[in-house]
Design a protein around this motif. Sequence first.
Motif, PDB file in Angstrom:
ATOM      1  N   HIS A  71     127.758  39.231  11.620  1.00 17.17           N
ATOM      2  CA  HIS A  71     128.966  39.021  12.420  1.00 17.17           C
ATOM      3  C   HIS A  71     129.900  38.068  11.699  1.00 17.17           C
ATOM      4  O   HIS A  71     129.761  36.851  11.773  1.00 17.17           O
ATOM      5  N   HIS A  73     134.206  38.275   9.748  1.00 18.74           N
ATOM      6  CA  HIS A  73     135.463  39.016   9.701  1.00 18.74           C
ATOM      7  C   HIS A  73     136.055  38.889   8.305  1.00 18.74           C
ATOM      8  O   HIS A  73     136.077  37.792   7.738  1.00 18.74           O
ATOM      9  N   LYS A 308     132.963  47.803  18.311  1.00 17.65           N
ATOM     10  CA  LYS A 308     132.969  46.428  18.845  1.00 17.65           C
ATOM     11  C   LYS A 308     133.641  46.421  20.209  1.00 17.65           C
ATOM     12  O   LYS A 308     134.727  46.969  20.390  1.00 17.65           O
ATOM     13  N   HIS A 392     126.917  36.865  19.790  1.00 13.09           N
ATOM     14  CA  HIS A 392     127.032  35.469  20.269  1.00 13.09           C
ATOM     15  C   HIS A 392     125.948  35.228  21.325  1.00 13.09           C
ATOM     16  O   HIS A 392     124.986  34.565  21.023  1.00 13.09           O
ATOM     17  N   ASP A 456     130.265  34.092  12.359  1.00 17.78           N
ATOM     18  CA  ASP A 456     131.549  34.550  12.913  1.00 17.78           C
ATOM     19  C   ASP A 456     132.719  34.082  12.044  1.00 17.78           C
ATOM     20  O   ASP A 456     133.819  33.846  12.555  1.00 17.78           O
TER      21      ASP A 456
HETATM   22 ZN    ZN Z   1     133.834  37.570  15.800  1.00 15.04          ZN
END
Ligand code: ZN
Length: 557
Positions: A71, A73, A308, A392, A456
């Motif tokens: 996870h 980006h 997602k 998460h 993240d």
């Molecule tokens: Zn994220």
Amino acid sequence: MSAMTSMTTIVYRARKIITMNPMQPEATHVAVRDGRVLAVGPVERMQAWGDFELDGRFVDKVLMPGLVEGHCHLKEGAMFAQPYLGWFDRHDPVGQLWPGLRSMDAVVQRLIDLDAELAAQRTDPAKPLIAWGFDPIYFGGERMTVQHLDKASTTRPIVIAHANGHLMNVNSAMLRAAGIGAETEVEGVVKFASGEPTGELQEPAAMFLVVKKIGNAGLLAPLDPAGMHAFASMARRQGVTTATDLVNKLTEKDVEVLESVCNGDDFCVRILPAFQAFHGTHGAAQGAEHVRALMARNSDRLRYGLVKMMLDGSIQGFSARLRWPGHFNGAPNGIWVTAPAQYEDDFEVYHRAGLTIHTHTNGDEASEAAIDAIERVLSRSPRRDHRHTLQHAQMVDAPMFRRMAALGLSVNLFANHLWYWGDQHHDMTMGPDRAHRLDACSSALAAGVPLAIHSDAPVTPLGPLFTAWCAVNRVTPSGRVLGETERLTVPQALHAITLGPAWTLKLDHEIGSIECGKRADFCVLEDDPLGVDPMALKDVRVWGTVLSGRVFPVVSA
Ligand SMILES: [Zn+2]
């Protein structure tokens, strides 16, 4: 980096190879052919496969499977094109350090300086100043408002993206430009008692009022090749060979950039972009068809197929949905980014299309809503080995993990929170009881839920060994240990950054361990993560990576 010619076998000798294969946990040699692992073990075993080239470049290194970030980006790579306003020191893709700003005054002063720099460069005074990485929670609960930002400029629009990506602050010039005022009735537009907006905008609906005004500037810019290469350079520094882009619109332009960059021979990461789900029965069906069509174009370094979805916001931004007893400091409950009933409808469409869905849930009310919805969908439409994953899921407790196990759900826990916001969760958002079970890694494993852990990025820096350190030690900046019994052992944590995320991405047959038949993906280390003190796990040095047999040393700045 020359492409390997077929049938050439290279045998690498290393100081130690940590395979993550329980049948043969350690080895000294690995043979690579056609970008795959041919054999692992003593060199004599490789002779049966015919001639090989013995390569000694890793003789003093430790190899482990290429690290998998389940996870993050891709925009982590492009972030540093904008000024960083975070509390913690942070390294950019070329390894340069950006010092943290430790007070609201320091943040405001930095903005005053940046505005002056833009003025000195004779930049268009209407050009917005955009910065990122800010989080007011470190300044004792004081919220940023237009009064702070107007000290930097009352004429140039200013947009400050929070570290969590769910909130922003703007100054009065930006409020005016976006037409946001006392009369604006959009959820997430925070107001003073007087009814005037404070300049804080929570979650997509409110932020969109600004985003549509500043267009594709800055942080919201679509993917570009330079940003993707910067991401790859960061991944290489952190030993990552497979990474997600866990929300991507996958427009024609996005697809074009992804394919031209990822399929280029010099690209050193395998990317899995997750499609940002369309809503509504018709929209979801269209979205599912789009992803299925893209999957036919998959290559080694680019894999479509993930979807997602989002349920709530951010815990430290107070926009997550919490169950009773709510926020420790009395803040009102957060925001449904997608209404649970809508989520269930959309989820069913993608699920029936055979896709794997990764759902963002932060607060425990959101995680419970996801589990409830998925339970109903699975009873209507059972599917084996779906690998749906909660992302998460930071407040999930043992009973919820047991339900997840029963439904075949996996979890990817945000272990970096233990360090970055552990003290704030303890003191402000959830209080000590729930903070001690924050990112409850051991409870997940005890319940039999497949476990991955993540950064993240760009919310926190990309770096799976640091993430593993968080899960192993569970220490906070103030020196607390949050939930001793939830600590992972080092081998469990290494699993959660290799085979664990590989499982959630349905790639465990290809990556995550060093064994015959899998991709020759290695993380090349100077130190042995199993040999150092667990508190030093984050300091293990990365030499570079190997991706499908191609060697990528870290390039120094
Ligand atoms: Zn994220």
